[in-house]
Design a protein around this motif. Structure first.
Motif, PDB file in Angstrom:
ATOM      1  N   GLY A  14       0.801  -1.214   0.000  1.00  0.00           N
ATOM      2  CA  GLY A  14       0.000   0.000   0.000  1.00  0.00           C
ATOM      3  C   GLY A  14       0.834   1.263   0.000  1.00  0.00           C
ATOM      4  O   GLY A  14       0.578   2.201  -0.752  1.00  0.00           O
ATOM      5  N   ARG A  53      -3.125   9.219  -4.846  1.00  0.00           N
ATOM      6  CA  ARG A  53      -2.899   8.009  -4.050  1.00  0.00           C
ATOM      7  C   ARG A  53      -1.691   8.218  -3.138  1.00  0.00           C
ATOM      8  O   ARG A  53      -0.596   8.532  -3.606  1.00  0.00           O
ATOM      9  CB  ARG A  53      -2.643   6.831  -4.977  1.00  0.00           C
ATOM     10  CG  ARG A  53      -2.385   5.498  -4.284  1.00  0.00           C
ATOM     11  CD  ARG A  53      -2.189   4.410  -5.328  1.00  0.00           C
ATOM     12  NE  ARG A  53      -2.063   3.088  -4.732  1.00  0.00           N
ATOM     13  CZ  ARG A  53      -2.029   1.976  -5.424  1.00  0.00           C
ATOM     14  NH1 ARG A  53      -2.121   2.017  -6.747  1.00  0.00           N
ATOM     15  NH2 ARG A  53      -1.922   0.806  -4.823  1.00  0.00           N
ATOM     16  N   TYR A 172       2.890   3.483  -8.193  1.00  0.00           N
ATOM     17  CA  TYR A 172       2.593   2.989  -6.853  1.00  0.00           C
ATOM     18  C   TYR A 172       3.806   2.261  -6.289  1.00  0.00           C
ATOM     19  O   TYR A 172       4.813   2.083  -6.989  1.00  0.00           O
ATOM     20  CB  TYR A 172       1.342   2.105  -6.836  1.00  0.00           C
ATOM     21  CG  TYR A 172       1.393   0.858  -7.690  1.00  0.00           C
ATOM     22  CD1 TYR A 172       1.763  -0.371  -7.144  1.00  0.00           C
ATOM     23  CD2 TYR A 172       1.031   0.891  -9.039  1.00  0.00           C
ATOM     24  CE1 TYR A 172       1.791  -1.522  -7.915  1.00  0.00           C
ATOM     25  CE2 TYR A 172       1.049  -0.251  -9.813  1.00  0.00           C
ATOM     26  CZ  TYR A 172       1.440  -1.459  -9.244  1.00  0.00           C
ATOM     27  OH  TYR A 172       1.466  -2.596 -10.011  1.00  0.00           O
TER      28      TYR A 172
END
Length: 222
Positions: A14, A53, A172
């Protein structure tokens, strides 16, 4: 560990939380050099990311010192950009900022750039090759440590013709890499307890993943 259930194949990393000694200095690096967006900043804490994000949380710790090289902890965390064009943009920005690379490797499954942040925390910026180009031998992914075609990566970014505006949306945290104290104990925990699949193993390093990825976590005693 035979018969253990594998972790959910959709499992992914994450984000990361990092302790830094000088928050203003770190924010300048993570925004101006890496190109992450500042999402939140209050007191001694800041959150950065890409495309809305959150990827990296920074927390200033007064008197924080660099982790001793031979101790356990973060070896590096890895930002996965969407494609080779984005890797070219990131490389050009590092060159423009005169931020030194610590290395660059073609791993077969990916092309990767390595650097350190102002506190010496290791960072990898990489792009994956398509999974159809990865090679597997008896459940083990084949990863190399070959030189990156630096010129080719830069030319890929140049051909795109768009100016650098920061870390590409869609970036990410692709994986983390940790220094650990004992490989057998680490294997027992990450595979036997958490259920990650072992995708590569050697006496001093271990790579585990979910869902057939080349690795979500690298663990070493280097």
């Amino acid at each position: 560990m035979e018969g253990m259930m594998s972790i959910d194949p959709g499992t992914a990393i994450g984000g990361v939380q990092l302790r830094v000694s000088d928050l203003d200095r770190s924010l300048a690096f993570y925004t101006d050099v890496l190109g992450l967006d500042l999402l939140h900043h209050a007191g001694d804490h800041a959150s950065l990311g890409s495309g809305g994000r959150a990827l990296v949380d920074l927390r200033r710790i007064a008197g924080a010192v660099r982790r001793p090289r031979r101790s356990t902890g973060v070896y590096h965390f890895a930002l996965l950009v969407p494609g080779r064009i984005d890797l070219g943009h990131a490389l050009a920005r590092l060159a423009e900022s005169r931020w030194p690379l610590q290395g660059a490797s073609d791993h077969g499954v990916s092309e990767a750039l390595y650097l350190g942040d102002p506190d010496g925390i290791g960072i990898e910026i990489y792009r994956d090759r398509p999974r159809s180009e990865w090679t597997w031998d008896n459940g083990q992914v084949r990863m190399a440590v070959d030189p990156v075609d630096i010129v080719g990566v830069l030319e890929e970014g140049d051909r795109d013709g768009t100016p650098w505006t920061g870390m590409a949306p869609g970036t990410y945290v692709g994986h983390i890499h940790l220094q650990v104290g004992d490989i057998p104990q680490t294997l027992a925990f990450y595979s036997g307890v958490l259920g990650f699949d072992v995708v590569a193993q050697m006496p001093d390093a271990l790579f585990v993943s979910a869902g057939g990825y080349h690795h979500h976590a690298g663990l070493n005693t280097w």
